[in-house]
Design a protein around this motif. Structure first.
Motif, PDB file in Angstrom:
ATOM      1  N   SER A 164      -2.157  37.784  19.063  1.00 26.19           N
ATOM      2  CA  SER A 164      -2.262  38.347  17.715  1.00 26.19           C
ATOM      3  C   SER A 164      -2.843  37.335  16.735  1.00 26.19           C
ATOM      4  O   SER A 164      -3.652  37.678  15.874  1.00 26.19           O
ATOM      5  N   ALA A 167      -6.508  37.155  17.242  1.00 26.81           N
ATOM      6  CA  ALA A 167      -7.147  38.319  16.634  1.00 26.81           C
ATOM      7  C   ALA A 167      -7.324  38.119  15.133  1.00 26.81           C
ATOM      8  O   ALA A 167      -8.370  38.461  14.562  1.00 26.81           O
ATOM      9  N   ALA A 327      -8.004  44.878  16.871  1.00 24.53           N
ATOM     10  CA  ALA A 327      -7.311  43.683  16.392  1.00 24.53           C
ATOM     11  C   ALA A 327      -5.932  44.018  15.842  1.00 24.53           C
ATOM     12  O   ALA A 327      -4.934  43.327  16.140  1.00 24.53           O
TER      13      ALA A 327
END
Length: 347
Positions: A164, A167, A327
Motif C-alpha cells: 500500500s 502504491a 492503487a
C-alpha cells in the motif's frame, strides 16, 4: 523584460489591424483606436507605449512592437517583412488566424491535463489518509496481537502494508508529473523538460510531432501568402520550433533551399510531411497552386493533430482512472485481508 502577450490577445490585435487596413485607416490611427477600445487591459498599456515610440522616434509598427517587447518575435518579424513587401493587410489577417490556432492548441493541452490532474489529486488525498491515518492504527492492532496469531498472518499484514505504501509513492510520483505538466501548459512554456518527454515517449511522439508540424506549416503558409522567401520564412519558423526532430528536418530543408531546391522538394526529401502530402506540394508547384495547396495541407495537418491529441486524451483518462482504482484497492486490501486472516486465526 516585458511580459509576453498571450496568443489570444495577439490574434485580437492582428485581426483588428487587418480590418483597419481594409477600411483604409492609417497605422498610427488604427493602433490608437484599438488602444482606446481595449479598456484597462494590458494590451492598452502596450499599445500606448507603441504609439509613443511611433510618434516620438518615428518607428514603424513592427519596430515599435519589437522595442516594446511584449509581442512575440515571430509576429513582429512577419509584420516587418510584410511591410517591406506591401502585404501588411493580408499578413495581419493570417497572423490572427495563426495565433487563434495557437490558442486552441494550448486550450486542448490544458484540457488534456486538467481532468487526470484533478483525479490524481483526489485519489492521492484518499491514499494519504489511508496510509497515514488508517494503516498505522491497524498496525498497532496487529502488533498487539503478536502473541495471539500466527507469524504468517502478521507477515501477510506487513507485506500488505508495504504494498500500500508503494502504491501511495507511485501515485504521488505520477501526480507530481501531471502537476508539473499542467503548470507548464497553463504558463505557456514551449521548450521544457515535459514537452521534450512528450516528444520522445512512444505513445505521444507522433502526436507531438504532428502538433509542432501543424503550427510550423500554418506559419509557413502565412509567410508564403505574404510573399516572403522560403529561406527567410524557414529561418523565422525554425527558431520557434520546440520539437527537436522537426527542427532538425527544417534545418536540413534550409540547407537544400540554399543549394537551389524548392521548399516542396526539400520537404519531400527530408520527410517533413507525409509522402502523399509531400507529393501534393510538389505537384502544386508545377501547377501554380502552391499557396492554396500549402494552406489546405496546413489545415489538414492541424485537423490530424487535433485528432491525435484527442485520442491521447481519451486513452489517458481511462488508464489513469484504472491505475488509481487499483492503487486504492491495494491500500484497502492491505487493511482488510490481514484483518480477515487474523480474525480467522483467532476464531
Amino acid at each position: 523584460m516585458a511580459k509576453q502577450l498571450g496568443p489570444d490577445q495577439v490574434a485580437l490585435f492582428c485581426e483588428n489591424m487587418g480590418m483597419m487596413y481594409q477600411a483604409g485607416i492609417q497605422t498610427d490611427e488604427a493602433v490608437q483606436l484599438i488602444a482606446q477600445d481595449s479598456g484597462s487591459s494590458a494590451l492598452q498599456d502596450i499599445l500606448q507605449t507603441t504609439t509613443e515610440l511611433m510618434d516620438l522616434k518615428g518607428e514603424t509598427l513592427p519596430m515599435a512592437l519589437r522595442d516594446e517587447g511584449s509581442f512575440p518575435a515571430h509576429a513582429t518579424k512577419m509584420m516587418e517583412i510584410a511591410e517591406q513587401s506591401g502585404r501588411l493587410e493580408e499578413t495581419m489577417f493570417a497572423l490572427g488566424d495563426y495565433y487563434l490556432a495557437q490558442k486552441r492548441f494550448q486550450d486542448r493541452m490544458r484540457s488534456a491535463l486538467l481532468y487526470p490532474m484533478i483525479l490524481l489529486v483526489l485519489m492521492t488525498i484518499v491514499l494519504l489518509i489511508l496510509a497515514l491515518q488508517v494503516l498505522p492504527i491497524f498496525s498497532e492492532v496487529y502488533a498487539s496481537m503478536a502473541g495471539q496469531v500466527s507469524a504468517a498472518s502478521l507477515s501477510y499484514a506487513s507485506i500488505a502494508q508495504t504494498v500500500s505504501y508503494v502504491a501511495v509513492v507511485i501515485v504521488l510520483i505520477v501526480g507530481i508529473f501531471f502537476l508539473v505538466g499542467a503548470c507548464f501548459a497553463y504558463f505557456g512554456k514551449t521548450t521544457t523538460t515535459v514537452s521534450r518527454m512528450f516528444d520522445t515517449l512512444p505513445f505521444t511522439k507522433s502526436a507531438s510531432y504532428t502538433s509542432a508540424l501543424a503550427r510550423a506549416m500554418t506559419a509557413f503558409a502565412t509567410f508564403s501568402a505574404s510573399g516572403i522567401s522560403p529561406e527567410d520564412a524557414l529561418a523565422s519558423i525554425t527558431s520557434e520550433i520546440g520539437n527537436a526532430q522537426l527542427r532538425e528536418r527544417f534545418e536540413s530543408c534550409t540547407a537544400l533551399i540554399m543549394e537551389g531546391h524548392s521548399f516542396a522538394q526539400a520537404a519531400f526529401e527530408n520527410e517533413v510531411l507525409d509522402p502523399l502530402y509531400g507529393r501534393m506540394l510538389i505537384n502544386s508547384e508545377r501547377s501554380g497552386t502552391f499557396d492554396n495547396t500549402l494552406a489546405y495541407l496546413a489545415t489538414l495537418i492541424s485537423e490530424d493533430a487535433e485528432r491525435q491529441t484527442d485520442q491521447i486524451v481519451s486513452t489517458i483518462e481511462p488508464i489513469c482512472a484504472a491505475f488509481l482504482t487499483v492503487a486504492v484497492a491495494l491500500a484497502l486490501i492491505a487493511i482488510v485481508v490481514p484483518l480477515v486472516g487474523i480474525l480467522g486465526a483467532m476464531g
